[in-house]
Design an enzyme around this catalytic site. Structure first.
Site, PDB file in Angstrom:
ATOM      1  N   GLY A  90       0.860  -1.142  -0.060  1.00 51.23           N
ATOM      2  CA  GLY A  90      -0.022   0.059  -0.286  1.00 51.23           C
ATOM      3  C   GLY A  90       0.784   1.107  -0.036  1.00 51.23           C
ATOM      4  N   LEU A  91       2.150   1.175  -0.504  1.00 54.17           N
ATOM      5  CA  LEU A  91       2.954   2.290  -0.495  1.00 54.17           C
ATOM      6  C   LEU A  91       3.126   2.815  -2.067  1.00 54.17           C
ATOM      7  CD1 LEU A  91       5.318   0.814   2.018  1.00 54.17           C
ATOM      8  CD2 LEU A  91       3.802   2.725   2.678  1.00 54.17           C
ATOM      9  N   ASP A 140      -1.562   9.258  -5.440  1.00 56.33           N
ATOM     10  CA  ASP A 140      -0.237   8.655  -5.306  1.00 56.33           C
ATOM     11  C   ASP A 140       0.677   9.310  -6.425  1.00 56.33           C
ATOM     12  OD1 ASP A 140      -1.933   6.881  -3.840  1.00 56.33           O
ATOM     13  OD2 ASP A 140      -1.702   5.260  -5.503  1.00 56.33           O
ATOM     14  N   TYR A 159     -12.367  -2.241  -4.659  1.00 50.01           N
ATOM     15  CA  TYR A 159     -11.851  -0.779  -5.009  1.00 50.01           C
ATOM     16  C   TYR A 159     -12.991  -0.184  -6.095  1.00 50.01           C
ATOM     17  CZ  TYR A 159      -9.111   3.480  -5.881  1.00 50.01           C
ATOM     18  OH  TYR A 159      -8.462   4.619  -6.040  1.00 50.01           O
TER      19      TYR A 159
HETATM   20  C1  GLA Z   1      -4.991   3.552  -3.563  1.00 48.91           C
HETATM   21  C2  GLA Z   1      -5.357   4.344  -5.057  1.00 48.91           C
HETATM   22  C3  GLA Z   1      -5.337   5.958  -4.690  1.00 48.91           C
HETATM   23  C4  GLA Z   1      -6.411   6.387  -3.676  1.00 48.91           C
HETATM   24  C5  GLA Z   1      -6.166   5.176  -2.353  1.00 48.91           C
HETATM   25  C6  GLA Z   1      -7.212   5.229  -1.418  1.00 48.91           C
HETATM   26  O1  GLA Z   1      -3.970   3.799  -3.082  1.00 48.91           O
HETATM   27  O2  GLA Z   1      -4.337   4.264  -5.983  1.00 48.91           O
HETATM   28  O3  GLA Z   1      -5.748   6.616  -5.977  1.00 48.91           O
HETATM   29  O4  GLA Z   1      -7.644   5.856  -4.153  1.00 48.91           O
HETATM   30  O5  GLA Z   1      -6.176   3.936  -2.839  1.00 48.91           O
HETATM   31  O6  GLA Z   1      -7.376   6.647  -0.570  1.00 48.91           O
END
Ligand code: GLA
Length: 383
Positions: free
Chosen positions: A123-124, A171, A220
């Site tokens: 998640g990075l 991101d 998602y």
């Molecule tokens: C992932 C997606 C981002 C954002 C986050 C949730 O990291 O790549 O664009 O939607 O989830 O905040």
């Protein structure tokens, strides 16, 4: 980032010197989750780990790409860009080529090498880092102009249109515009941004749960669709609402009985999370760490109960961190469905924090966690 080591690896793999090099960091989001694709607010920091690429132009139509960390290699033509299950790591580079071509930009055909030190699947945003670094490398080799905001846009287009992940812009913007020691307050509608200092004496500590759910991307996309449904229903009474960003908490409170239960919960999360981001910035300006902690706790709770993107392991990590007096905030970060938590920990207590988290997680989840201490860092650059 080991720039010289990468240049050396390139020399070894190709027998030639690199002409250009680029680096882009991963990111961790402090607060403002699942708000970016709702045109809301986020508060990420670029971290001091990322992805680097070096390369040189070659004649002809064939790109050659070396994955230094995987000791793998692949070639592809600029005229037939397609995803390749044999070399999935190359899809991000190709995705950027695809996105640039769609904009009518002439691709500099090249030989390139890629390496990274950002944990993947945690998640990075390792993929955003890779894509942003690729855009910068190709811009450098191609000699054309592209603003930093367009660098982020191209990287996102690659992810959305080629890699096939329907992410928002957080991101890529964080990887591009990060600043040392600061977090980035980003308005995901206008893309206006400013940076905010982390309260002194606090470290950003990420705890990776080691969990990755295979349903993450379909869930998602489902959340995105539920938010769009919310906008459609709310716009019937609030004609100026174009996204959940436009919905005031009081309007949602008034209209929520008109929404189906699940849509109502999703809207509740997004609308309240946007408000929390603004409040968190105010708390950081006044070094009000107690308020910051409460906001991060409320964010996690809303992601768990309303948005339903947490999982038992992430909840355990937050439950372990929250009572610790030297921890000033703990919540899941990124998309959820596994991945990591972000924690604000007093500098002198990072070791104790790590010990408590590793032991507690082993006992309660029966798994090993992974701890990363990050410095908020400068965004992407050519090297
Ligand atoms: C992932 C997606 C981002 C954002 C986050 C949730 O990291 O790549 O664009 O939607 O989830 O905040």
């Amino acid at each position: 980032m080991r720039r010289e080591a990468l240049r050396e690896a390139f020399r070894t793999a190709t027998g030639r010197h690199a002409e250009a090099a680029a680096y882009a960091p991963g990111r961790v989001n402090l607060i403002g989750e699942h708000t970016d694709y709702n045109e809301g607010f986020v508060l990420p920091a670029a971290v001091d780990r990322g992805v680097a690429l070096v390369g040189r132009r070659v004649h002809g139509d064939t790109f050659a790409l070396h994955a230094v960390d995987l000791a793998d290699h692949c070639e592809f033509s600029r005229n037939s860009l397609a995803r390749d299950p044999q070399h999935p790591w190359a899809d991000y580079f190709k995705g950027v080529c695809w996105a640039l071509s769609r904009r009518g930009i002439e691709l500099p055909v090249c030989e390139a090498a890629v390496t990274g030190d950002i944990p993947q699947g945690a998640g990075l945003s390792s993929s955003a880092a890779y894509e942003v670094a690729t855009v910068l490398l190709l811009r450098s080799l191609g000699g054309w102009e592209l603003s930093r905001t367009d660098v982020a846009h191209v990287a996102r287009e690659a992810e959305n249109g080629f890699v096939g992940v329907a992410c928002g812009i957080m991101d890529q913007m964080a990887s591009t515009f990060g600043e040392r020691g600061r977090v980035l307050l980003l308005d995901c509608r206008s893309l206006a941004h400013e940076t905010v200092a982390i309260p002194p004496g606090l470290k950003i500590v990420v705890v990776n749960s080691g969990i990755r759910h295979s349903l993450a991307s379909s869930e998602y996309n489902r959340r995105r669709a539920e938010c769009e449904e919310g906008v459609r229903l709310l716009a019937a009474s609030l004609p100026r609402v174009a996204s959940l960003r436009d919905v005031a908490p009081a309007d949602l409170a008034r209209l929520q009985p008109t929404l189906p239960p699940v849509v109502r919960q999703r809207c509740r999360h997004v609308v309240s999370e946007n408000a929390r981001v603004r409040e968190a910035v105010a708390a950081m300006h006044s070094s009000d760490t107690a308020r910051l902690k409460a906001l991060m706790a409320a964010s996690h709770e809303s992601l768990r109960a309303n948005y339903q993107v947490s999982c038992p392991e992430l909840d355990i990590l937050v439950e372990l961190a929250s009572p610790l007096p030297y921890c000033h905030g703990a919540r899941l970060t990124g998309a959820g469905f596994g991945g990591s938590t972000v924690n604000l920990v007093e500098e002198g207590a990072v070791e104790s924090f790590a010990r408590v988290m590793l032991t507690g997680y082993r006992e309660r989840a029966g798994r090993e966690a992974e701890i990363h201490v990050f410095e908020p860092s400068a965004g992407a650059s050519v090297l």
